[in-house]
Design a protein around this motif. Structure first.
Motif, PDB file in Angstrom:
ATOM      1  N   GLY A   1       0.789  -1.035   0.119  1.00  0.00           N
ATOM      2  CA  GLY A   1       0.127   0.247  -0.039  1.00  0.00           C
ATOM      3  C   GLY A   1       0.918   1.231  -0.154  1.00  0.00           C
ATOM      4  O   GLY A   1       2.214   1.172  -0.217  1.00  0.00           O
ATOM      5  N   LYS A   2       0.067   2.384   0.121  1.00  0.00           N
ATOM      6  CA  LYS A   2       0.875   3.746   0.218  1.00  0.00           C
ATOM      7  C   LYS A   2       1.660   3.739   1.584  1.00  0.00           C
ATOM      8  O   LYS A   2       1.244   2.766   2.407  1.00  0.00           O
ATOM      9  CB  LYS A   2      -0.166   4.878   0.040  1.00  0.00           C
ATOM     10  CG  LYS A   2      -0.808   4.931  -1.083  1.00  0.00           C
ATOM     11  CD  LYS A   2      -1.660   6.051  -1.114  1.00  0.00           C
ATOM     12  CE  LYS A   2      -2.383   6.241  -2.706  1.00  0.00           C
ATOM     13  NZ  LYS A   2      -3.547   7.104  -2.629  1.00  0.00           N
ATOM     14  N   THR A   3       2.742   4.510   1.696  1.00  0.00           N
ATOM     15  CA  THR A   3       3.385   4.762   2.974  1.00  0.00           C
ATOM     16  C   THR A   3       2.400   5.052   4.059  1.00  0.00           C
ATOM     17  O   THR A   3       1.858   5.910   4.086  1.00  0.00           O
ATOM     18  CB  THR A   3       4.373   5.772   2.677  1.00  0.00           C
ATOM     19  OG1 THR A   3       5.151   5.519   1.794  1.00  0.00           O
ATOM     20  CG2 THR A   3       5.313   5.760   3.935  1.00  0.00           C
ATOM     21  N   GLY A   4       2.505   4.296   5.167  1.00  0.00           N
ATOM     22  CA  GLY A   4       1.692   4.441   6.236  1.00  0.00           C
ATOM     23  C   GLY A   4       0.426   4.117   6.289  1.00  0.00           C
ATOM     24  O   GLY A   4      -0.660   4.421   7.136  1.00  0.00           O
ATOM     25  N   SER A   5       0.007   3.233   5.244  1.00  0.00           N
ATOM     26  CA  SER A   5      -1.314   2.809   4.976  1.00  0.00           C
ATOM     27  C   SER A   5      -1.866   1.652   5.837  1.00  0.00           C
ATOM     28  O   SER A   5      -2.923   1.272   6.156  1.00  0.00           O
ATOM     29  CB  SER A   5      -1.880   2.513   3.649  1.00  0.00           C
ATOM     30  OG  SER A   5      -1.030   1.390   3.085  1.00  0.00           O
ATOM     31  N   ILE A   6      -0.746   0.746   6.473  1.00  0.00           N
ATOM     32  CA  ILE A   6      -1.031  -0.402   7.180  1.00  0.00           C
ATOM     33  C   ILE A   6      -1.108   0.266   8.666  1.00  0.00           C
ATOM     34  O   ILE A   6      -0.265   0.913   9.264  1.00  0.00           O
ATOM     35  CB  ILE A   6       0.258  -1.200   7.028  1.00  0.00           C
ATOM     36  CG1 ILE A   6       0.106  -1.811   5.543  1.00  0.00           C
ATOM     37  CG2 ILE A   6       0.123  -2.490   7.832  1.00  0.00           C
ATOM     38  CD1 ILE A   6       1.302  -2.613   5.319  1.00  0.00           C
ATOM     39  N   LYS A   7      -2.190  -0.200   9.472  1.00  0.00           N
ATOM     40  CA  LYS A   7      -2.367   0.080  10.865  1.00  0.00           C
ATOM     41  C   LYS A   7      -1.700  -1.251  11.619  1.00  0.00           C
ATOM     42  O   LYS A   7      -2.010  -2.197  11.425  1.00  0.00           O
ATOM     43  CB  LYS A   7      -3.707   0.184  11.337  1.00  0.00           C
ATOM     44  CG  LYS A   7      -4.419   1.195  10.406  1.00  0.00           C
ATOM     45  CD  LYS A   7      -5.126   2.076  11.413  1.00  0.00           C
ATOM     46  CE  LYS A   7      -5.729   3.359  10.506  1.00  0.00           C
ATOM     47  NZ  LYS A   7      -6.844   3.940  10.983  1.00  0.00           N
ATOM     48  N   TRP A   8      -0.674  -0.697  12.422  1.00  0.00           N
ATOM     49  CA  TRP A   8      -0.013  -1.879  13.355  1.00  0.00           C
ATOM     50  C   TRP A   8      -0.531  -2.189  14.681  1.00  0.00           C
ATOM     51  O   TRP A   8      -1.233  -1.145  15.288  1.00  0.00           O
ATOM     52  CB  TRP A   8       1.487  -1.535  13.436  1.00  0.00           C
ATOM     53  CG  TRP A   8       2.174  -1.437  12.052  1.00  0.00           C
ATOM     54  CD1 TRP A   8       2.340  -0.259  11.271  1.00  0.00           C
ATOM     55  CD2 TRP A   8       2.554  -2.576  11.395  1.00  0.00           C
ATOM     56  NE1 TRP A   8       2.753  -0.677  10.065  1.00  0.00           N
ATOM     57  CE2 TRP A   8       3.149  -1.985  10.136  1.00  0.00           C
ATOM     58  CE3 TRP A   8       2.689  -3.889  11.638  1.00  0.00           C
ATOM     59  CZ2 TRP A   8       3.713  -2.785   9.029  1.00  0.00           C
ATOM     60  CZ3 TRP A   8       3.267  -4.680  10.757  1.00  0.00           C
ATOM     61  CH2 TRP A   8       3.877  -4.212   9.471  1.00  0.00           C
ATOM     62  N   VAL A   9      -0.704  -3.193  15.166  1.00  0.00           N
ATOM     63  CA  VAL A   9      -1.127  -3.548  16.426  1.00  0.00           C
ATOM     64  C   VAL A   9      -0.221  -4.302  17.321  1.00  0.00           C
ATOM     65  O   VAL A   9       0.472  -5.223  16.613  1.00  0.00           O
ATOM     66  CB  VAL A   9      -2.422  -4.283  16.251  1.00  0.00           C
ATOM     67  CG1 VAL A   9      -3.002  -4.992  17.640  1.00  0.00           C
ATOM     68  CG2 VAL A   9      -3.398  -3.851  15.528  1.00  0.00           C
ATOM     69  N   ARG A  10      -0.305  -4.041  18.687  1.00  0.00           N
ATOM     70  CA  ARG A  10       0.973  -4.804  19.289  1.00  0.00           C
ATOM     71  C   ARG A  10       0.243  -6.041  19.926  1.00  0.00           C
ATOM     72  O   ARG A  10      -0.940  -5.929  20.581  1.00  0.00           O
ATOM     73  CB  ARG A  10       1.121  -3.928  20.713  1.00  0.00           C
ATOM     74  CG  ARG A  10       1.986  -2.675  20.073  1.00  0.00           C
ATOM     75  CD  ARG A  10       2.070  -1.653  21.342  1.00  0.00           C
ATOM     76  NE  ARG A  10       2.310  -2.218  22.518  1.00  0.00           N
ATOM     77  CZ  ARG A  10       2.932  -1.743  23.505  1.00  0.00           C
ATOM     78  NH1 ARG A  10       3.326  -0.506  23.410  1.00  0.00           N
ATOM     79  NH2 ARG A  10       2.976  -2.234  24.745  1.00  0.00           N
ATOM     80  N   ILE A  11       0.873  -7.152  19.835  1.00  0.00           N
ATOM     81  CA  ILE A  11       0.539  -8.378  20.377  1.00  0.00           C
ATOM     82  C   ILE A  11       1.689  -8.923  21.038  1.00  0.00           C
ATOM     83  O   ILE A  11       2.895  -8.398  20.845  1.00  0.00           O
ATOM     84  CB  ILE A  11       0.063  -9.386  19.376  1.00  0.00           C
ATOM     85  CG1 ILE A  11       1.122  -9.867  18.352  1.00  0.00           C
ATOM     86  CG2 ILE A  11      -1.264  -8.901  18.823  1.00  0.00           C
ATOM     87  CD1 ILE A  11       0.730 -10.917  17.611  1.00  0.00           C
ATOM     88  N   LYS A  12       1.513 -10.077  21.993  1.00  0.00           N
ATOM     89  CA  LYS A  12       2.318 -10.458  22.754  1.00  0.00           C
ATOM     90  C   LYS A  12       2.902 -11.894  22.378  1.00  0.00           C
ATOM     91  O   LYS A  12       1.920 -12.538  21.963  1.00  0.00           O
ATOM     92  CB  LYS A  12       2.045 -10.732  24.259  1.00  0.00           C
ATOM     93  CG  LYS A  12       2.198  -9.605  25.111  1.00  0.00           C
ATOM     94  CD  LYS A  12       1.906  -9.911  26.564  1.00  0.00           C
ATOM     95  CE  LYS A  12       0.548  -9.801  26.860  1.00  0.00           C
ATOM     96  NZ  LYS A  12       0.127  -9.874  28.273  1.00  0.00           N
TER      97      LYS A  12
END
Length: 56
Positions: free
Chosen positions: A2-13
């Motif tokens: 995708g475009k730069t910054g289009s991916i939303k990241w989530v924190r998991i353990k």
């Protein structure tokens, strides 16, 4: 991609308790490993529900 910054990241353990980032679409489901790829009927499994303990 995708475009730069289009991916939303989530924190998991992970299993050792350390935090890692995954795309938001992979936060609920994960890809199965080699031993969990097929159901008892022989159908290929595409997603496995992620453990609730992994959500940070």
């Amino acid at each position: 991609m995708g475009k730069t910054g289009s991916i939303k990241w989530v924190r998991i353990k992970n299993r050792k308790g350390k935090i890692r980032l995954v795309p938001e679409s992979d936060s609920i489901y994960t890809k199965p490993g080699p031993a969990q790829r097929y159901t008892s009927k022989g159908k290929k499994r595409r997603k496995i529900k992620r453990s609730p303990k992994s959500l940070a």
